[in-house]
Design an enzyme around this catalytic site. Structure first.
Site, mmCIF file in Angstrom:
data_model
loop_
_atom_site.group_PDB
_atom_site.id
_atom_site.type_symbol
_atom_site.label_atom_id
_atom_site.label_comp_id
_atom_site.label_asym_id
_atom_site.label_seq_id
_atom_site.Cartn_x
_atom_site.Cartn_y
_atom_site.Cartn_z
ATOM 1 N N HIS A 146 69.031 30.227 14.082
ATOM 2 C CA HIS A 146 69.261 30.752 15.488
ATOM 3 C C HIS A 146 67.527 31.788 15.445
ATOM 4 O O HIS A 146 67.316 32.466 14.331
ATOM 5 C CB HIS A 146 70.177 31.692 16.116
ATOM 6 C CG HIS A 146 70.713 32.662 17.401
ATOM 7 N ND1 HIS A 146 69.781 33.888 16.682
ATOM 8 C CD2 HIS A 146 70.585 32.496 17.886
ATOM 9 C CE1 HIS A 146 69.806 35.104 17.587
ATOM 10 N NE2 HIS A 146 70.873 33.411 19.048
ATOM 11 N N CYS A 147 66.527 32.218 17.002
ATOM 12 C CA CYS A 147 66.022 32.954 16.832
ATOM 13 C C CYS A 147 66.135 34.207 17.556
ATOM 14 O O CYS A 147 66.632 33.474 18.484
ATOM 15 C CB CYS A 147 64.734 32.459 17.324
ATOM 16 S SG CYS A 147 64.230 31.302 18.977
ATOM 17 N N GLU A 148 65.512 35.686 17.114
ATOM 18 C CA GLU A 148 65.848 36.199 18.128
ATOM 19 C C GLU A 148 64.581 36.263 19.037
ATOM 20 O O GLU A 148 64.039 35.499 18.943
ATOM 21 C CB GLU A 148 66.721 37.409 17.381
ATOM 22 C CG GLU A 148 67.587 37.616 17.013
ATOM 23 C CD GLU A 148 67.981 39.151 16.448
ATOM 24 O OE1 GLU A 148 67.280 39.582 16.905
ATOM 25 O OE2 GLU A 148 69.118 38.856 15.241
#
Length: 781
Positions: free
Chosen positions: A91-93
């Site tokens: 997951h990436c912000e």
């Protein structure tokens, strides 16, 4: 996306994964910038481990090589855990997509799922719109991404990490063609180098290393030939991961623009040069208008001399605009300049002062002259004459000096490995013979690095190891010793060596010392097991007791039982008139579906209705979850993992007993080892038997917990039971808190409406005769 919408989005993902893969575990790798992370808090509600990684390194959407390798090995261990099906969620912000794409491509290559660095990276890039990558990065990061993917593919499985980074002096950057950044076919370039300042005490300090020149000395270059070059001196000490930027400075020397960027690791520098072309530099997305496909550059390095400080050459002020000669002339000039006796060479040396304004003729002379240094500036103004401040100096021979005496007095003696003494002195004292290296050079270097961390003579180290003395050697040191035990091939190589063993290298001497002890690697492993034995027993026992306590708390909770009965009642009422309207029970995962069942005309869910009813009629049940002291901790444990840890202890003790029996025939070398090990086995046997009995008892309790809730342990194991109940507790508490907030909001709304109505009742009203009637109006007509 709002925070509550984002939470619902993640909730759906997790629930879908857990419904589809019941027996699997999940770990999340999150790539984010500095600051508070939303993901860690949300996933913690499900008992899911979240590992955070940064989304850039010194402005480049990449991570240091050591951090990349940590990610790859951690992922491999998680996904390949024997007897367990694990899932990895990446997951990436905001701003983290470029580095996530690189890390995913690296993982696919590392796990041998795909072949070809560029093909794999492009495939991952296509999982998101191309516009997203362009929006998040001003420069196209693909070239640096590909370079680090090639590093990953080059890494040998036997290579021990972290490696000792190779220090260099980054001498200069040579541009083989001048890009067009000033609008008229030229640029005013400077170089900046970012990386770890390994000359400081704090090795974690990432700094900008000094630029090649101050801005006031930045010169403009323009193209006037097909092949041209610009040499930009740097003189920075670099090691490990380095980010190099080449920038264009405008005429005001204030504004700057990034022309290209390169990130690399010095461990993979070969022949002291990093060749570059347009395809492997990070440039802006519209760079084709400013660079040609023929663009090439080189980054040149030299061996780092720790005794001398890296200096930056500062050139004198020049004209604002300079024409650059051809690259062929550049190298010809450097070569001819070493021979100052040639008139033709002097003419070419004049060209050198134009071609490479960064290259000092004095520096070239110092490299070629075999005499002591005399600090005298040398000019190149004439064919056979030297001009200094307008004075013409003749270079003719002067007979009053004995040239042979001059050369003999001021000649520099060649350095020897023994020091700077003369040959005669070296021979009289005797020179040390060169060391003989039989082991692979990379493995030998890594072995020697490891030995520097132990810091004791080899015989003393072996005595401590055979005495199982954990006050001298710790677990980390033993782990390194195990990794660097000689292989069968290496032992055969050393056995067959017939020369003087005193001349062997440090690695070979270390291997010979180990070979004196039979089954030395096995003994190191036994020693490491002994050191970690008590902590392993303690940790496994603690986790088993946590599971046992959680089972007792859940099965013994009367409040939970009553709440389950009320949920069954609500379900039967809603399903009245259907075959499911007279259910005697329900599946455990139905607890999580209470939030999915919504009322017709409001945002209320069945979970809100349950909490409302309990608050009105049975408020003593609302704190049922306070009885579950060990539920959250138990939900993070895997019985399969505990079983593996318990079996590792049992098998470890079996190997101890096997080594103890085998060491009986070792002779005096293992006498102390046998005695100490016998005492350990006598004391540890009871601990292992007790742990095995506890594990069997806890396993029965975990199965009984599933049966208690009407589930089959084979289909709904302990991990799923505790995870479901923990999620139910979280949803229950959230719904109850929202009910309280809604009640308070309704009270405030009613109070405001009452105040508004009261104010309207007190509004002055004019009578027919014009007087003001201030009495309250009657509600009746």
């Amino acid at each position: 996306m709002e925070q509550f919408e984002y939470k619902n989005y993640l909730d759906n993902i997790v629930l879908q994964l857990r419904e589809q893969f019941v027996d699997s575990s999940l770990m999340v790798f999150n790539f984010r910038d500095e600051g508070k992370s939303l993901v860690s808090g949300l996933f913690s509600l499900y008992g899911i481990t979240v590992k955070d990684y940064p989304c850039q390194y010194l402005g480049c959407p990449l991570l240091p090589l050591e951090m990349v390798l940590h990610f790859l090995r951690l992922s491999e261990r998680w996904l390949m855990l024997e007897g367990q099906q694990n899932f990895l969620l990446m997951h990436c912000e905001k701003g983290g997509w470029p580095v996530l794409a690189f890390m995913l491509a690296g993982l696919l290559l590392y796990m041998k799922q795909y072949n070809g660095e560029e093909r794999t990276l492009v495939m991952v890039y296509k999982q998101a719109p191309k516009e997203l990558l362009q929006m998040l990065t001003t420069l196209n990061p693909q070239p640096s991404h590909l370079r680090y993917l090639q590093y990953i593919c080059k890494m040998d499985d036997e290579l021990e990490w972290p490696i000792q980074p190779i220090p260099f002096t980054l001498d200069c950057v040579i541009l083989r063609e001048v890009p067009n950044f000033d609008g008229v076919g030229g640029c005013r370039p400077i170089v900046r180098v970012y990386g770890q300042d390994f000359l400081t005490v704090d090795k974690r300090c990432n700094v900008m290393l000094p630029p090649s020149k101050p801005r006031k000395h930045a010169r403009r270059y323009k193209q006037q030939a097909d092949n041209i070059s610009v040499k930009l001196n740097v003189g920075s000490c670099v090691q490990g991961d380095v980010v190099l930027e080449c920038l264009h400075i405008d005429d005001s020397l204030e504004d700057e623009r990034l022309m290209f960027r390169v990130m690399f690791n010095t461990y993979f520098i070969q022949s002291h040069i990093l060749p570059l072309n347009f395809e492997n530099i990070d440039v802006s997305w519209d760079a084709e208008q400013r660079f040609t496909k023929k663009f090439k550059a080189e980054v040149l390095f030299s061996e780092f001399d720790g005794e001398s400080d890296a200096s930056t050459e500062v050139a004198s002020d020049y004209d604002d605009e300079v024409e650059v000669g051809s690259i062929d002339v550049f190298f010809e000039a450097v070569e001819i300049f070493s021979n100052l006796d040639s008139q033709e060479g002097q003419r070419d040396a004049e060209i050198l002062s134009i071609t490479s304004t960064e290259c000092s003729p004095r520096a070239e002379l110092m490299k070629t002259a075999p005499f002591s240094h005399f600090d005298m500036e040398i000019g190149l103004g004439g064919s056979q004459k030297n001009k200094i401040d307008g004075m013409v100096l003749s270079l003719e021979n002067h007979s009053e000096f004995d040239v042979k005496e001059l050369e003999s007095l001021f000649a520099i003696a060649p350095k020897t490995k023994g020091g700077s003494k003369s040959d005669g002195a070296s021979k009289s004292l005797g020179s040390k013979p060169d060391k003989v290296h039989l082991i692979d050079l990379r493995r030998a270097n890594n072995t020697e690095i490891m030995l520097t961390k132990i810091k004791m003579p080899l015989p003393d180290m072996m005595s401590a190891a055979l005495a199982l003395d954990d006050s001298v050697l710790d677990a980390d040191q033993l782990e390194n010793l195990i990794k660097f035990c000689p292989t069968k091939e290496e032992m055969e190589l050393l056995k067959n060596y017939t020369g003087d063993k005193e001349t062997l290298g440090k690695c070979e001497q270390f291997f010979l010392e180990l070979m004196k002890v039979p089954r030395v690697e096995s003994k190191f492993r036994i020693f490491a097991f002994k050191i970690q034995f008590q902590s392993q027993i303690r940790d496994v026992r603690k986790n088993l007791l946590t599971v046992s306590s959680a089972c007792e708390e859940l099965r013994g909770s009367e409040k939970l039982k009553v709440i389950m009965e009320k949920i069954l009642f609500l379900g039967n009422k809603l399903n009245q008139g259907t075959p499911r309207g007279q259910a005697l029970g329900f599946r455990l995962d139905s607890l999580l579906k209470l939030t999915d069942t919504r009322a017709n005309n409001s945002r209320m869910t069945l979970m809100h209705f349950l909490c409302k009813g309990l608050a009105d009629k049975s408020p003593h049940l609302l704190d049922f979850y306070e009885e579950f002291v060990n539920l959250e901790a138990a939900s993070k444990l895997q019985l399969k993992a505990l079983a593996e840890e318990q079996q590792a202890v049992v098998k470890g003790l079996q190997k101890v007993e096997q080594e103890l029996a085998a060491s009986e025939s070792d002779g005096p070398v293992s006498e102390v080892f046998r005695k100490t090990l016998k005492e350990f086995t006598d004391a540890s046997g009871a601990d292992v038997r007790s742990l095995s009995a506890l594990y069997a008892e806890v396993g029965k309790s975990a199965d009984a917990l599933a049966y208690y809730f009407g589930e089959d342990p084979a289909k709904c194991p302990f991990e799923q039971v505790t995870s479901t109940l923990l999620n139910f507790v979280g949803l229950f508490r959230k719904a109850h808190e929202e009910n309280i907030k809604q009640i308070e909001a309704d009270k405030k709304k009613a109070q405001k409406e009452a105040e508004k109505e009261a104010n309207q009742d007190r509004t002055p009203v004019k009578s027919k005769d014009g007087l003001v009637d201030r009495s309250p109006r009657s509600p009746f007509k």
